[in-house]
Design a protein around this motif. Structure first.
Motif, PDB file in Angstrom:
ATOM      1  N   THR A  62      -4.327 -16.098  -3.345  1.00 48.29           N
ATOM      2  CA  THR A  62      -4.520 -17.052  -4.437  1.00 48.29           C
ATOM      3  C   THR A  62      -3.875 -16.517  -5.707  1.00 48.29           C
ATOM      4  O   THR A  62      -3.175 -17.240  -6.425  1.00 48.29           O
ATOM      5  N   TYR A  63      -4.100 -15.235  -5.971  1.00 53.88           N
ATOM      6  CA  TYR A  63      -3.514 -14.577  -7.149  1.00 53.88           C
ATOM      7  C   TYR A  63      -1.984 -14.661  -7.096  1.00 53.88           C
ATOM      8  O   TYR A  63      -1.343 -15.064  -8.068  1.00 53.88           O
ATOM      9  N   VAL A  64      -1.403 -14.285  -5.981  1.00 52.23           N
ATOM     10  CA  VAL A  64       0.065 -14.267  -5.850  1.00 52.23           C
ATOM     11  C   VAL A  64       0.639 -15.669  -6.029  1.00 52.23           C
ATOM     12  O   VAL A  64       1.604 -15.866  -6.787  1.00 52.23           O
ATOM     13  N   ILE A  65       0.049 -16.660  -5.374  1.00 54.05           N
ATOM     14  CA  ILE A  65       0.539 -18.038  -5.469  1.00 54.05           C
ATOM     15  C   ILE A  65       0.398 -18.557  -6.902  1.00 54.05           C
ATOM     16  O   ILE A  65       1.304 -19.196  -7.437  1.00 54.05           O
ATOM     17  N   ALA A  66      -0.730 -18.276  -7.543  1.00 51.19           N
ATOM     18  CA  ALA A  66      -0.951 -18.736  -8.916  1.00 51.19           C
ATOM     19  C   ALA A  66       0.015 -18.066  -9.888  1.00 51.19           C
ATOM     20  O   ALA A  66       0.547 -18.722 -10.790  1.00 51.19           O
ATOM     21  N   VAL A  67       0.244 -16.780  -9.720  1.00 50.32           N
ATOM     22  CA  VAL A  67       1.197 -16.068 -10.590  1.00 50.32           C
ATOM     23  C   VAL A  67       2.590 -16.660 -10.427  1.00 50.32           C
ATOM     24  O   VAL A  67       3.273 -16.969 -11.417  1.00 50.32           O
ATOM     25  N   LEU A  68       3.029 -16.844  -9.203  1.00 42.69           N
ATOM     26  CA  LEU A  68       4.361 -17.416  -8.968  1.00 42.69           C
ATOM     27  C   LEU A  68       4.478 -18.812  -9.566  1.00 42.69           C
ATOM     28  O   LEU A  68       5.467 -19.130 -10.222  1.00 42.69           O
ATOM     29  N   GLY A  69       3.460 -19.638  -9.349  1.00 42.46           N
ATOM     30  CA  GLY A  69       3.484 -20.987  -9.903  1.00 42.46           C
ATOM     31  C   GLY A  69       3.512 -20.992 -11.416  1.00 42.46           C
ATOM     32  O   GLY A  69       4.191 -21.817 -12.032  1.00 42.46           O
ATOM     33  N   ASN A  70       2.797 -20.064 -12.023  1.00 44.27           N
ATOM     34  CA  ASN A  70       2.747 -20.000 -13.484  1.00 44.27           C
ATOM     35  C   ASN A  70       4.058 -19.493 -14.078  1.00 44.27           C
ATOM     36  O   ASN A  70       4.439 -19.879 -15.179  1.00 44.27           O
ATOM     37  N   ILE A  71       4.773 -18.648 -13.334  1.00 41.94           N
ATOM     38  CA  ILE A  71       6.020 -18.076 -13.843  1.00 41.94           C
ATOM     39  C   ILE A  71       7.215 -19.008 -13.632  1.00 41.94           C
ATOM     40  O   ILE A  71       8.176 -18.967 -14.404  1.00 41.94           O
ATOM     41  N   VAL A  72       7.171 -19.885 -12.639  1.00 36.87           N
ATOM     42  CA  VAL A  72       8.313 -20.759 -12.320  1.00 36.87           C
ATOM     43  C   VAL A  72       8.858 -21.503 -13.540  1.00 36.87           C
ATOM     44  O   VAL A  72      10.067 -21.522 -13.754  1.00 36.87           O
ATOM     45  N   PRO A  73       8.023 -22.127 -14.382  1.00 35.42           N
ATOM     46  CA  PRO A  73       8.594 -22.868 -15.510  1.00 35.42           C
ATOM     47  C   PRO A  73       9.125 -21.998 -16.656  1.00 35.42           C
ATOM     48  O   PRO A  73       9.880 -22.487 -17.499  1.00 35.42           O
ATOM     49  N   VAL A  74       8.753 -20.734 -16.687  1.00 32.60           N
ATOM     50  CA  VAL A  74       9.061 -19.888 -17.847  1.00 32.60           C
ATOM     51  C   VAL A  74      10.561 -19.772 -18.135  1.00 32.60           C
ATOM     52  O   VAL A  74      10.976 -19.973 -19.287  1.00 32.60           O
ATOM     53  N   PRO A  75      11.418 -19.454 -17.164  1.00 33.31           N
ATOM     54  CA  PRO A  75      12.852 -19.349 -17.499  1.00 33.31           C
ATOM     55  C   PRO A  75      13.434 -20.660 -18.036  1.00 33.31           C
ATOM     56  O   PRO A  75      14.251 -20.643 -18.952  1.00 33.31           O
ATOM     57  N   ILE A  76      12.957 -21.776 -17.504  1.00 37.39           N
ATOM     58  CA  ILE A  76      13.441 -23.080 -17.966  1.00 37.39           C
ATOM     59  C   ILE A  76      13.016 -23.301 -19.412  1.00 37.39           C
ATOM     60  O   ILE A  76      13.806 -23.760 -20.249  1.00 37.39           O
ATOM     61  N   ILE A  77      11.765 -22.951 -19.717  1.00 36.04           N
ATOM     62  CA  ILE A  77      11.267 -23.100 -21.086  1.00 36.04           C
ATOM     63  C   ILE A  77      12.057 -22.202 -22.035  1.00 36.04           C
ATOM     64  O   ILE A  77      12.478 -22.634 -23.108  1.00 36.04           O
ATOM     65  N   LEU A  78      12.262 -20.952 -21.628  1.00 39.18           N
ATOM     66  CA  LEU A  78      12.996 -20.014 -22.487  1.00 39.18           C
ATOM     67  C   LEU A  78      14.415 -20.485 -22.773  1.00 39.18           C
ATOM     68  O   LEU A  78      14.933 -20.296 -23.872  1.00 39.18           O
ATOM     69  N   LEU A  79      15.036 -21.106 -21.791  1.00 37.71           N
ATOM     70  CA  LEU A  79      16.436 -21.528 -21.958  1.00 37.71           C
ATOM     71  C   LEU A  79      16.593 -22.849 -22.707  1.00 37.71           C
ATOM     72  O   LEU A  79      17.562 -23.031 -23.443  1.00 37.71           O
ATOM     73  N   PHE A  80      15.649 -23.771 -22.513  1.00 40.64           N
ATOM     74  CA  PHE A  80      15.904 -25.128 -22.995  1.00 40.64           C
ATOM     75  C   PHE A  80      14.868 -25.716 -23.950  1.00 40.64           C
ATOM     76  O   PHE A  80      15.115 -26.753 -24.544  1.00 40.64           O
ATOM     77  N   ALA A  81      13.711 -25.101 -24.103  1.00 39.64           N
ATOM     78  CA  ALA A  81      12.625 -25.725 -24.860  1.00 39.64           C
ATOM     79  C   ALA A  81      12.989 -26.031 -26.301  1.00 39.64           C
ATOM     80  O   ALA A  81      12.690 -27.118 -26.802  1.00 39.64           O
ATOM     81  N   LYS A  82      13.616 -25.098 -26.962  1.00 40.87           N
ATOM     82  CA  LYS A  82      13.918 -25.304 -28.381  1.00 40.87           C
ATOM     83  C   LYS A  82      14.839 -26.506 -28.572  1.00 40.87           C
ATOM     84  O   LYS A  82      14.563 -27.380 -29.400  1.00 40.87           O
ATOM     85  N   LYS A  83      15.902 -26.572 -27.793  1.00 41.19           N
ATOM     86  CA  LYS A  83      16.857 -27.674 -27.919  1.00 41.19           C
ATOM     87  C   LYS A  83      16.206 -29.013 -27.583  1.00 41.19           C
ATOM     88  O   LYS A  83      16.390 -29.997 -28.295  1.00 41.19           O
ATOM     89  N   VAL A  84      15.448 -29.030 -26.507  1.00 36.57           N
ATOM     90  CA  VAL A  84      14.808 -30.272 -26.072  1.00 36.57           C
ATOM     91  C   VAL A  84      13.779 -30.734 -27.095  1.00 36.57           C
ATOM     92  O   VAL A  84      13.749 -31.913 -27.466  1.00 36.57           O
ATOM     93  N   LEU A  85      12.931 -29.826 -27.539  1.00 41.00           N
ATOM     94  CA  LEU A  85      11.908 -30.210 -28.516  1.00 41.00           C
ATOM     95  C   LEU A  85      12.516 -30.727 -29.812  1.00 41.00           C
ATOM     96  O   LEU A  85      12.051 -31.723 -30.368  1.00 41.00           O
ATOM     97  N   LEU A  86      13.532 -30.051 -30.298  1.00 41.10           N
ATOM     98  CA  LEU A  86      14.152 -30.496 -31.546  1.00 41.10           C
ATOM     99  C   LEU A  86      14.783 -31.876 -31.399  1.00 41.10           C
ATOM    100  O   LEU A  86      14.708 -32.700 -32.316  1.00 41.10           O
ATOM    101  N   ARG A  87      15.370 -32.140 -30.251  1.00 42.57           N
ATOM    102  CA  ARG A  87      15.939 -33.473 -30.027  1.00 42.57           C
ATOM    103  C   ARG A  87      14.849 -34.519 -29.877  1.00 42.57           C
ATOM    104  O   ARG A  87      14.991 -35.646 -30.342  1.00 42.57           O
ATOM    105  N   CYS A  88      13.779 -34.164 -29.210  1.00 45.32           N
ATOM    106  CA  CYS A  88      12.696 -35.123 -28.978  1.00 45.32           C
ATOM    107  C   CYS A  88      11.930 -35.467 -30.247  1.00 45.32           C
ATOM    108  O   CYS A  88      11.311 -36.534 -30.325  1.00 45.32           O
TER     109      CYS A  88
END
Length: 161
Positions: free
Chosen positions: A39-65
């Protein structure tokens, strides 16, 4: 077998949801009778999956939105919350910003998860790899804390050994 797989997929998906993340996914998995370590391993992996996408694109997307009609105000509030959290983090941390990011994500309090940490890192223009490592470490720490809290200290030790 299929039910077990379905339960772990549920844990994975819940851990990806902003605000609730791993902090809810681990107790849900334990509550469903799943074993602590998987459960720990699956939850950690699931929680980390969005992080690189957020780090790369969040600022640009939020500012446009923020400029979108009708919904721009919602995105503006998200942006402002991120700026406020990021500024607070940088003010307190100084040169130890990545350690602060690790602790910010790792202490399982409302609003301090991987999504918020990644948003703060991108708003502060922190470096990608150190931010990703700090956030991943924080997610792992939060998972340990939630695992212990969900099973009790002795229950967690018993499941590990």
């Amino acid at each position: 077998m299929f039910t077990l797989l379905k339960d772990y997929i549920w844990v994975f998906i819940v851990s990806m949801v902003p605000l609730i993340e791993l902090r809810v996914a681990v107790p849900i998995g334990i509550g469903m009778g799943l074993e602590l370590v998987p459960t720990y391993v699956i939850a950690v992996l699931g929680n980390i999956v969005p992080v690189p996408i957020i780090l790369l694109f969040a600022k640009k997307v939020l500012l446009r939105c923020t400029k979108l009609p009708k919904v721009g105000g919602v995105f503006q509030k998200i942006w402002e919350k991120g700026v406020k959290g990021g500024d607070k983090l940088q003010e307190k941390a100084g040169s130890s910003i990545y350690w602060a990011l690790f602790l910010f994500v790792g202490i399982p309090l409302p609003g301090t998860g991987a999504w918020t940490g990644a948003l703060a890192a991108t708003i502060l223009d922190l470096k990608f790899v150190p931010s990703l490592l700090a956030i991943a470490g924080g997610v792992m720490l939060a998972g340990v804390i939630m695992g212990v809290a969900s099973t009790g200290v002795f229950g967690a030790l018993g499941m590990l050994f």
